[in-house]
Design an enzyme around this catalytic site. Structure first.
Site, PDB file in Angstrom:
ATOM      1  CE  LYS A  12      26.945  40.857  44.334  1.00 29.93           C
ATOM      2  NZ  LYS A  12      27.009  40.283  43.080  1.00 29.93           N
ATOM      3  CG  ASP A  68      29.518  36.739  39.685  1.00 31.22           C
ATOM      4  OD1 ASP A  68      27.744  36.406  39.314  1.00 31.22           O
ATOM      5  OD2 ASP A  68      29.568  35.460  39.672  1.00 31.22           O
ATOM      6  CB  SER A  69      30.395  37.210  45.317  1.00 36.69           C
ATOM      7  OG  SER A  69      28.923  38.168  45.458  1.00 36.69           O
ATOM      8  CG  PHE A 147      23.356  40.577  51.388  1.00 33.36           C
ATOM      9  CD1 PHE A 147      24.290  40.726  51.868  1.00 33.36           C
ATOM     10  CD2 PHE A 147      23.554  39.906  50.704  1.00 33.36           C
ATOM     11  CE1 PHE A 147      26.173  41.071  51.305  1.00 33.36           C
ATOM     12  CE2 PHE A 147      25.348  39.437  49.188  1.00 33.36           C
ATOM     13  CZ  PHE A 147      25.642  40.490  49.421  1.00 33.36           C
ATOM     14  CE1 TYR A 149      22.891  29.630  50.462  1.00 33.53           C
ATOM     15  CE2 TYR A 149      24.470  31.752  48.963  1.00 33.53           C
ATOM     16  CZ  TYR A 149      22.828  30.593  49.329  1.00 33.53           C
ATOM     17  OH  TYR A 149      22.523  30.218  48.145  1.00 33.53           O
ATOM     18  CG  ASP A 150      26.647  37.209  54.926  1.00 30.68           C
ATOM     19  OD1 ASP A 150      27.484  37.148  54.456  1.00 30.68           O
ATOM     20  OD2 ASP A 150      26.241  39.063  55.224  1.00 30.68           O
ATOM     21  CG  HIS A 175      33.438  37.000  50.077  1.00 24.13           C
ATOM     22  ND1 HIS A 175      32.701  37.480  51.342  1.00 24.13           N
ATOM     23  CD2 HIS A 175      32.766  37.166  49.399  1.00 24.13           C
ATOM     24  CE1 HIS A 175      32.055  38.186  50.604  1.00 24.13           C
ATOM     25  NE2 HIS A 175      31.683  37.789  49.174  1.00 24.13           N
ATOM     26  NE  ARG A 176      30.759  42.157  47.846  1.00 25.04           N
ATOM     27  CZ  ARG A 176      29.652  40.570  48.088  1.00 25.04           C
ATOM     28  NH1 ARG A 176      29.485  41.483  49.641  1.00 25.04           N
ATOM     29  NH2 ARG A 176      29.337  39.970  47.354  1.00 25.04           N
TER      30      ARG A 176
HETATM   31  P1  ITT Z   1      24.163  41.723  40.601  1.00 23.49           P
HETATM   32  O1  ITT Z   1      24.787  40.100  39.713  1.00 23.49           O
HETATM   33  O2  ITT Z   1      23.494  42.137  40.062  1.00 23.49           O
HETATM   34  O3  ITT Z   1      25.462  42.091  41.388  1.00 23.49           O
HETATM   35  P2  ITT Z   1      23.287  38.999  42.697  1.00 23.49           P
HETATM   36  O4  ITT Z   1      23.252  38.817  43.808  1.00 23.49           O
HETATM   37  O5  ITT Z   1      22.409  38.046  41.294  1.00 23.49           O
HETATM   38  O6  ITT Z   1      23.664  40.359  42.058  1.00 23.49           O
HETATM   39  P3  ITT Z   1      25.741  37.308  41.690  1.00 23.49           P
HETATM   40  O7  ITT Z   1      24.934  36.402  40.897  1.00 23.49           O
HETATM   41  O8  ITT Z   1      26.975  37.295  42.213  1.00 23.49           O
HETATM   42  O9  ITT Z   1      24.981  38.667  42.179  1.00 23.49           O
HETATM   43  O10 ITT Z   1      25.663  36.585  43.230  1.00 23.49           O
HETATM   44  C1  ITT Z   1      25.798  36.198  44.856  1.00 23.49           C
HETATM   45  C2  ITT Z   1      24.970  35.818  46.123  1.00 23.49           C
HETATM   46  O11 ITT Z   1      26.013  34.858  46.444  1.00 23.49           O
HETATM   47  C3  ITT Z   1      24.226  36.784  46.737  1.00 23.49           C
HETATM   48  O12 ITT Z   1      22.656  36.587  46.078  1.00 23.49           O
HETATM   49  C4  ITT Z   1      24.436  36.024  47.919  1.00 23.49           C
HETATM   50  O13 ITT Z   1      23.295  34.750  47.872  1.00 23.49           O
HETATM   51  C5  ITT Z   1      25.759  35.373  47.673  1.00 23.49           C
HETATM   52  N1  ITT Z   1      26.551  36.399  47.974  1.00 23.49           N
HETATM   53  C6  ITT Z   1      27.633  37.353  47.521  1.00 23.49           C
HETATM   54  N2  ITT Z   1      28.617  37.918  48.527  1.00 23.49           N
HETATM   55  C7  ITT Z   1      27.925  37.451  50.043  1.00 23.49           C
HETATM   56  C8  ITT Z   1      28.292  37.836  51.029  1.00 23.49           C
HETATM   57  O14 ITT Z   1      28.894  39.012  51.174  1.00 23.49           O
HETATM   58  N3  ITT Z   1      27.641  37.119  52.195  1.00 23.49           N
HETATM   59  C9  ITT Z   1      26.579  36.106  52.275  1.00 23.49           C
HETATM   60  N4  ITT Z   1      26.055  36.177  50.655  1.00 23.49           N
HETATM   61  C10 ITT Z   1      26.674  36.740  49.664  1.00 23.49           C
END
Ligand code: ITT
Length: 191
Positions: A12, A68-69, A147, A149-150, A175-176
């Site tokens: 991210k 948060d994604s 990364f 689920y891409d 989305h980001r």
């Molecule tokens: P931080 O909370 O430290 O930012 P995290 O990975 O735990 O890191 P989230 O709780 O927001 O963050 O979970 C995001 C998850 O969603 C991430 O680990 C992926 O599994 C998925 N995800 C989010 N954005 C993605 C993307 O651009 N491509 C693929 N998978 C994505």
């Protein structure tokens, strides 16, 4: 202007820095202090985004931004959703679980969501935005970029998965990037 990026996900952080760099804007995103380890107890992307941004603010007392994604699949009632990072132990196992849960399912529509929250140096929400990227889940993995689920996410209007797009291409449609562009547009008018 320096902003603490409330995340420990290096992918991210990289994507966010790349998007900012491509736009040539005067913002520098820096990592949170080492003891940043928020508990994501919210029930929505928006709540968890706020929790992370506020926890980072408590440590840094400056501008903070959280992302948060996650992946929301229609046929699974929005799952894995806020549990995307915790759906199984490793990224490969998370994909395996999703593919298994979708076995025999015809409707494979899905979207990625990214809820961003910007907190100002006073500790108040300055701006927030939720970005979405529509697509569907294919039956096998394709591509090695990105990364999470891409590799199983086919981008709407494209024949490629998110992991088959180049970094630049992903950063134009993700989305980001939708959420971040709104945040940056807001900040640009502020400073
Ligand atoms: P931080 O909370 O430290 O930012 P995290 O990975 O735990 O890191 P989230 O709780 O927001 O963050 O979970 C995001 C998850 O969603 C991430 O680990 C992926 O599994 C998925 N995800 C989010 N954005 C993605 C993307 O651009 N491509 C693929 N998978 C994505």
């Amino acid at each position: 202007m320096r902003i603490v990026l409330a995340s420990s996900n290096k992918h991210k952080v990289q994507e966010i820095n790349d998007i900012v760099a491509s736009l040539g804007l005067p913002f520098e995103f820096i990592l949170p202090p080492a003891d940043f380890d928020p508990e994501e107890t919210g029930t929505t992307f928006e709540e968890n985004s706020y929790i992370k941004a506020y926890e980072a603010w408590k440590l840094a007392k400056t501008w903070t931004l959280a992302d948060d994604s996650g992946l929301c699949i229609d046929a699974l009632n929005g799952k894995p959703g806020i549990y995307s990072a915790r759906y199984a132990e490793t990224p490969a196992l998370r994909i395996e679980r999703v593919l298994k849960e979708l076995e025999g399912v015809e409707n494979r529509d899905a979207h990625f969501t990214c809820a961003m929250t910007l907190i100002n140096p006073e500790g108040n929400i300055e701006y927030k935005y939720q970005g979405i990227c529509e697509g569907c889940i294919i039956k096998e993995t394709r591509g090695t970029n990105g990364f999470g689920y891409d590799p199983i996410f086919l981008v709407k209007g494209d024949t490629r998965t998110m992991a088959e797009l180049s970094e630049d291409e992903k950063n134009r449609v993700s989305h980001r990037s939708v959420a971040l562009r709104h945040i940056l547009e807001y900040l640009k008018n502020l400073v």
